[in-house]
Design a protein around this motif. Structure first.
Motif, mmCIF file in Angstrom:
data_model
loop_
_atom_site.group_PDB
_atom_site.id
_atom_site.type_symbol
_atom_site.label_atom_id
_atom_site.label_comp_id
_atom_site.label_asym_id
_atom_site.label_seq_id
_atom_site.Cartn_x
_atom_site.Cartn_y
_atom_site.Cartn_z
ATOM 1 N N VAL A 1 -68.348 -37.578 6.254
ATOM 2 C CA VAL A 1 -67.806 -36.853 6.853
ATOM 3 C C VAL A 1 -68.735 -35.630 4.713
ATOM 4 N N ASN A 2 -70.213 -36.469 5.259
ATOM 5 C CA ASN A 2 -70.814 -34.980 4.373
ATOM 6 C C ASN A 2 -70.944 -34.651 2.950
ATOM 7 N N PHE A 3 -70.282 -36.098 2.458
ATOM 8 C CA PHE A 3 -71.373 -36.948 0.874
ATOM 9 C C PHE A 3 -72.801 -36.883 0.700
ATOM 10 N N PRO A 4 -73.355 -36.439 0.065
ATOM 11 C CA PRO A 4 -74.678 -36.483 0.060
ATOM 12 C C PRO A 4 -75.466 -37.491 -1.296
ATOM 13 N N ARG A 5 -76.342 -37.686 -0.674
ATOM 14 C CA ARG A 5 -77.273 -39.291 -1.636
ATOM 15 C C ARG A 5 -76.091 -40.375 -1.558
ATOM 16 N N VAL A 6 -75.666 -41.113 -0.309
ATOM 17 C CA VAL A 6 -75.510 -41.866 -0.246
ATOM 18 C C VAL A 6 -76.455 -42.856 0.502
ATOM 19 N N CYS A 7 -76.699 -44.318 -0.068
ATOM 20 C CA CYS A 7 -77.114 -45.010 0.054
ATOM 21 C C CYS A 7 -76.497 -46.643 -0.025
ATOM 22 N N ILE A 8 -77.362 -47.795 0.080
ATOM 23 C CA ILE A 8 -76.857 -48.655 0.161
ATOM 24 C C ILE A 8 -78.020 -49.824 -1.160
ATOM 25 N N LEU A 9 -77.388 -50.881 -1.511
ATOM 26 C CA LEU A 9 -77.558 -51.825 -2.051
ATOM 27 C C LEU A 9 -78.813 -52.709 -1.089
ATOM 28 N N ASP A 10 -79.914 -53.079 -1.166
ATOM 29 C CA ASP A 10 -80.775 -53.873 -0.250
ATOM 30 C C ASP A 10 -79.957 -55.528 -0.603
ATOM 31 N N GLY A 11 -79.537 -56.047 0.453
ATOM 32 C CA GLY A 11 -79.652 -57.415 0.015
ATOM 33 C C GLY A 11 -78.020 -57.959 -0.542
ATOM 34 N N GLY A 12 -77.646 -56.413 -0.785
ATOM 35 C CA GLY A 12 -75.586 -56.906 -1.113
ATOM 36 C C GLY A 12 -75.768 -57.248 -2.448
ATOM 37 N N ILE A 13 -74.446 -57.531 -3.100
ATOM 38 C CA ILE A 13 -74.183 -58.047 -4.159
ATOM 39 C C ILE A 13 -75.056 -59.609 -4.455
ATOM 40 N N ASN A 14 -75.360 -60.450 -3.667
ATOM 41 C CA ASN A 14 -75.940 -60.906 -4.013
ATOM 42 C C ASN A 14 -77.370 -61.144 -4.622
ATOM 43 N N LYS A 15 -77.861 -60.592 -4.672
ATOM 44 C CA LYS A 15 -78.766 -59.893 -5.080
ATOM 45 C C LYS A 15 -78.952 -59.589 -6.433
ATOM 46 N N LEU A 16 -77.654 -59.014 -7.043
ATOM 47 C CA LEU A 16 -77.446 -59.041 -8.255
ATOM 48 C C LEU A 16 -77.008 -60.537 -9.086
ATOM 49 N N LYS A 17 -76.619 -61.397 -8.810
ATOM 50 C CA LYS A 17 -75.975 -62.520 -8.957
ATOM 51 C C LYS A 17 -76.692 -63.357 -9.992
ATOM 52 N N PRO A 18 -78.194 -63.727 -9.129
ATOM 53 C CA PRO A 18 -79.077 -64.406 -10.901
ATOM 54 C C PRO A 18 -79.541 -63.355 -12.072
ATOM 55 N N THR A 19 -79.149 -61.840 -12.378
ATOM 56 C CA THR A 19 -78.994 -61.143 -13.440
ATOM 57 C C THR A 19 -78.277 -61.514 -14.721
ATOM 58 N N GLY A 20 -77.057 -62.002 -14.183
ATOM 59 C CA GLY A 20 -77.144 -61.891 -14.833
ATOM 60 C C GLY A 20 -75.995 -60.361 -16.106
ATOM 61 N N ILE A 21 -76.019 -59.527 -14.839
ATOM 62 C CA ILE A 21 -75.590 -58.390 -15.070
ATOM 63 C C ILE A 21 -74.235 -57.821 -14.698
ATOM 64 N N LEU A 22 -73.429 -58.854 -14.261
ATOM 65 C CA LEU A 22 -72.915 -58.340 -13.364
ATOM 66 C C LEU A 22 -71.252 -58.784 -14.686
ATOM 67 N N THR A 23 -70.043 -57.852 -14.541
ATOM 68 C CA THR A 23 -68.775 -58.308 -15.280
ATOM 69 C C THR A 23 -67.546 -58.680 -14.984
ATOM 70 N N VAL A 24 -67.223 -59.180 -15.654
ATOM 71 C CA VAL A 24 -65.897 -60.009 -15.342
ATOM 72 C C VAL A 24 -64.403 -59.454 -15.995
ATOM 73 N N PRO A 25 -63.776 -58.333 -15.923
ATOM 74 C CA PRO A 25 -62.276 -57.534 -16.699
ATOM 75 C C PRO A 25 -62.453 -58.907 -17.973
ATOM 76 N N SER A 26 -61.818 -58.729 -18.335
ATOM 77 C CA SER A 26 -61.291 -59.344 -19.986
ATOM 78 C C SER A 26 -59.411 -58.956 -18.783
ATOM 79 N N PRO A 27 -58.729 -60.523 -18.601
ATOM 80 C CA PRO A 27 -57.858 -60.665 -18.496
ATOM 81 C C PRO A 27 -56.598 -59.977 -19.524
ATOM 82 N N GLN A 28 -55.674 -59.502 -18.541
ATOM 83 C CA GLN A 28 -54.279 -58.556 -19.376
ATOM 84 C C GLN A 28 -53.472 -59.874 -19.969
ATOM 85 N N ILE A 29 -53.273 -59.166 -21.666
ATOM 86 C CA ILE A 29 -52.262 -60.003 -22.052
ATOM 87 C C ILE A 29 -50.945 -59.512 -22.388
#
Length: 889
Positions: free
Chosen positions: A861-889
């Motif tokens: 559908v003609n979207f430019p500059r599309v790429c894929i993260l090699d190894g997926g989300i699993n590559k990022l888990k050991p880095t500690g940069i993933l965040t978890v949203p704060s629970p709704q109060i």
């Protein structure tokens, strides 16, 4: 090697090469090479013959009707002026002139050359009264006179053995074979005649008919004392007898009739007759070249009072520049060789009707004219006026000739024209290359930087990003490629003469390689082509010769025509950087991976064009192999390649992909409007490409391409330190992703079949972190515009997304767009991501297959500059940069 202008002038003389018949072909079936092209090729080596007793050759240009114009160092004063005064020279002056002439002749002989045209008006005198031999290369460049219709030399000065051979021309049927070329001893006879004229105070045999003159010289063989006979013939016996014995002995040795008994210049130079003269001269030492094992240093002499350096406000700084540099600037300032010679009436234009040959009517009456005398040799040298150049450079301050390399201020000099020069930098490259003042500044700067190479290597890179002056492009490229060491010694050890199986293919390819260029199409060009290509093949036994290697060699050979070793060294450094393993015997896996990555780059930068080309089946295999195998030298002429490679050499091995995409985008409208057959025809004769626009867009594409997106498994492996191929251990600096140290966040190798299955490129986790400017402790950083450079699209389920995701990423579950069997149901991404169009879109998932499918749809559908993260989300888990949203109060 540079030879400064000093107090010399630039001179030009012209002559015609012999014309060849138009209906004759060579043994290879191709038209014969014009004699003017042959002369042009042989001339080039003369530019490297640098000696204090020889006038420096600068350039040669080819005009219409086989006309050639030669430019060389020139002085107005010559021995002819001395003769016109009718005075005799002192014995000391005779010995000085003889010694200096012999110095020049000996140096020529060491380079396998003979003057043969020695005469009073070709022995010039500089401002200090020292000898400068002119036109010493005429005999060499014309192949001993075979390529011209006039004899080389002057009857009064020719040696007896030369006269006895008679005239010769290859087209003359009365001669079966050419006579042997003249040797060094012929010039010794000519010198003897010159010295005799100086001693006698008159010219020899000038009032006698040429045929009688030649007969007289040949009869001298019967005389015991030729010097006495000549003196009696010209009525100056008393004058000659009064000469000191050492001068008389010198004349007798020079005017020895038999060549076997006549000394060579080298033997005569060491004769006791010069024992007192030789001690006044220091032997000439050839300056050390840039790439050698010898120590380079400048011999500087400072006055006792340093302030004396700045006293002369009218100092001629231009005269301190190299003579070839001055000529280059003279041409830029509007210099025109043919115009200069026409003004002096050396070139005379005639209407065509006046140049018709003779024709005879039935009654025997003849009309027309005989041989056109304007086609005969007029060896008058015209002095080229530098007034226009000096006037153009009058506002350039003296400081501009001595730029401070470490100055943190502007590199442009502070002068009346500094604002104009600063503005020039923003002009198109083709205009900058024709601007006299701008080129002067750039040439001086590069000259100083290159003389300090490799210590100023970083500054060479910095200035090359602005532009590279054409005059120094060859050395600048060598510096960018990291050439070091004694390249000549390395080149000489390679066997370039023993026949090898590749010889036949090389012989076939060379006559078809950039033969529109006069230099490369000359016989000398073909010889050098063959030697450099054979040297590369022999020195790389693990690689083979593929068609296209000759095209790769062409730019380096053109820029280093007189330095085969440097052409070879540059080529040997260029290929592993940009074409690693392209020349394997079986290179299919390397080529296929390269083309697949290129295809992904088209999809990444221009999805609409990629979709169209894929739909019509016009894949890169059909057009791009010659592009990359020759780095575009097969499809562009040399003048465009120079501008393209000026930038290519500053980029890493992925830059050619961006050039390829930029070319396609210039042809975009025509490609989108045509089908397969029309596209094939379009690329069979590629339309004109705006190379400056191509370079500009390539840089933009390169900046938008994540480093790891062009990762190739078969690219050059990391090269941290080691032998650079020329016996030196160096550190390798590069921003190429291939050379970065591999970590757990780097891209993993991918099988070719898997790579081909994906439309969009993969990027590494470290690239994602860098582009998002994520920090392990801080929040997401923003660009100056307030928007991230990149948008991360997480296609995992909402549940997985809530357990941990990249800060600022967008969640578009794959299940909402695709059914379990992979069919597209709906794609909310199209609407959601419209606001992010133009940024780099990174698709993140835990399954690479689903990420590839999602990215493929975005491209569809003609979207430019599309790429894929090699190894997926699993590559990022050991880095500690993933965040978890704060629970709704």
């Amino acid at each position: 090697l540079t030879w400064t202008l000093s107090n010399a002038q630039l001179g030009a003389f012209t002559f015609f090469a012999s014309a060849l018949p138009h209906d004759v072909c060579g043994s290879n079936g191709l038209p014969l090479t014009p004699n003017s092209i042959k002369i042009l090729g042989r001339f080039q080596i003369l530019k490297t013959i640098t000696h204090p007793r020889l006038c420096q050759y600068v350039d040669i240009s080819r005009g219409k009707h086989e006309r050639l114009i030669v430019v060389a160092e020139h002085f107005e004063s010559s021995l002819r002026d001395f003769q016109k005064q009718g005075k005799t020279a002192s014995p000391e002056k005779v010995l000085q002139i003889a010694f200096e002439v012999l110095e020049g002749l000996e140096f020529m002989n060491k380079h396998g050359m003979v003057h043969r045209a020695l005469s009073a008006h070709n022995v010039l005198m500089d401002c200090k009264g020292n000898v400068k031999l002119a036109k010493f290369g005429l005999y060499h460049m014309t192949d001993h006179g075979a390529d011209v219709d006039f004899p080389i030399g002057y009857p009064s000065y020719l040696a007896p053995e030369v006269i006895a051979q008679g005239s010769f021309h290859p087209s003359d049927p009365s001669h079966d074979e050419a006579p042997l070329p003249s040797g060094p001893k012929t010039d010794v006879w000519s010198l003897g005649v010159l010295l005799f004229e100086l001693c006698a105070g008159r010219r020899l045999l000038q009032n006698i008919d040429i045929s009688e003159r030649l007969k007289f010289i040949l009869t001298l063989g019967c005389m015991d004392d030729i010097v006495t006979v000549l003196a009696e013939e010209h009525g100056c016996l008393d004058t000659i007898k009064e000469l000191p014995e050492n001068v008389l002995e010198l004349l007798r040795k020079c005017l020895t009739f038999l060549p076997s008994k006549r000394p060579t210049p080298a033997e005569l130079l060491r004769d006791p007759v010069f024992s007192e003269v030789s001690c006044l001269y220091t032997p000439f030492q050839k300056p050390v070249s840039l790439f050698s094992s010898s120590l380079r240093c400048a011999h500087l002499e400072l006055p006792e009072d340093i302030s004396d350096l700045c006293k002369d406000d009218d100092e001629d700084y231009l005269s301190e520049r190299a003579i070839d540099e001055v000529y280059h600037l003279w041409c830029l300032a509007g210099g025109d060789l043919e115009k200069e010679l026409t003004i002096k009436e050396i070139i005379q234009s005639k209407p065509p009707i006046c140049t018709l040959p003779n024709f005879v009517l039935e009654d025997g009456e003849s009309f027309g004219q005989g041989r056109d005398r304007s086609f005969l040799l007029d060896d008058t040298t015209v002095t080229l006026s530098l007034c226009q150049l000096r006037n153009r450079l009058k506002d350039v301050a003296g400081e501009a000739y001595y730029p401070l390399l470490e100055d943190e201020q502007s590199s442009l000099p502070q002068s009346n024209s500094s604002n104009e020069l600063s503005a020039t930098v923003t002009l198109p490259l083709i205009i900058r290359e024709r601007d006299t003042e701008y080129q002067l500044i750039r040439i001086i700067l590069f000259d100083r930087l290159l003389k300090a190479y490799p210590y100023k290597k970083n500054l060479v890179w910095k200035e090359a990003r602005v532009d590279i002056p054409p005059l120094v492009r060859g050395l600048a490229w060598a510096a960018l490629l990291g050439i070091e060491g004694d390249i000549q010694a390395k080149y000489e050890t390679i066997d370039k003469d023993t026949p090898i199986p590749t010889d036949r293919q090389i012989e076939v390819d060379i006559p078809r390689c950039h033969q529109y260029d006069e230099l490369l199409s000359s016989p000398q060009g073909h010889i050098k082509f063959r030697r450099v290509l054979k040297a590369w093949v022999v020195s790389h036994p693990d690689l083979v010769y593929w068609q296209g290697l000759d095209s790769l060699c062409a730019p380096f050979l053109y820029l280093n025509f007189n330095n085969e070793a440097l052409a070879y060294a540059c080529m040997s450094a260029f290929i592993p950087k940009y074409l690693y393993n392209f020349f394997l015997k079986d290179n299919s896996h390397v080529i296929q991976e390269y083309l697949t990555v290129f295809s992904q780059m088209i999809s990444f930068h221009d999805p609409e064009l990629s979709n169209h080309l894929n739909e019509i089946g016009f894949i890169p295999d059909l057009y791009a192999i010659p592009w990359f195998l020759t780095m575009f030298t097969h499809v562009f002429p040399l003048h465009k390649i120079f501008h393209l490679w000026d930038t290519l050499l500053l980029g890493n091995s992925s830059f050619p992909f961006c050039i390829g995409v930029a070319i396609l985008q210039q042809l975009r409208d025509r490609l989108l409007a045509n089908g397969f057959n029309e596209c094939i025809l379009l690329f069979s004769d590629l339309p004109e490409i705006d190379i400056e626009r191509c370079v500009r867009e390539s840089i933009n594409l390169f900046c938008w391409t994540p480093k790891s997106a062009t990762y190739r498994q078969h690219a050059q492996p990391p090269k941290v330190a080691g032998d650079n191929g020329f016996g030196k251990t160096t550190t390798y600096y590069s921003s190429d992703y291939q050379d970065m140290p591999k970590t757990d966040l780097s891209r993993e190798p991918l099988a070719l079949c898997d790579l081909k299955a994906e439309v969009s490129p993969r990027i590494s986790a470290e690239d994602l972190i860098d582009l998002c400017e994520l920090s392990l402790t801080g929040p997401t950083k923003r660009t100056k515009a307030g928007k991230p450079k990149i948008v991360a699209v997480d296609i995992r389920s909402q549940e997985d997304f809530s357990r941990g995701h990249i800060s600022g990423s967008i969640n578009i579950p794959f299940s909402a767009a695709f059914s379990p069997d992979g069919e597209l149901v709906q794609c909310p991404a199209t609407g959601i991501l419209q606001n992010y169009r133009g940024r780099v879109i990174v698709v993140i998932s835990h399954a690479m297959k689903s990420a590839a499918m999602f990215a493929a749809h975005m491209v569809k559908v003609n979207f430019p500059r599309v790429c894929i993260l090699d190894g997926g989300i699993n590559k990022l888990k050991p880095t500690g940069i993933l965040t978890v949203p704060s629970p709704q109060i």
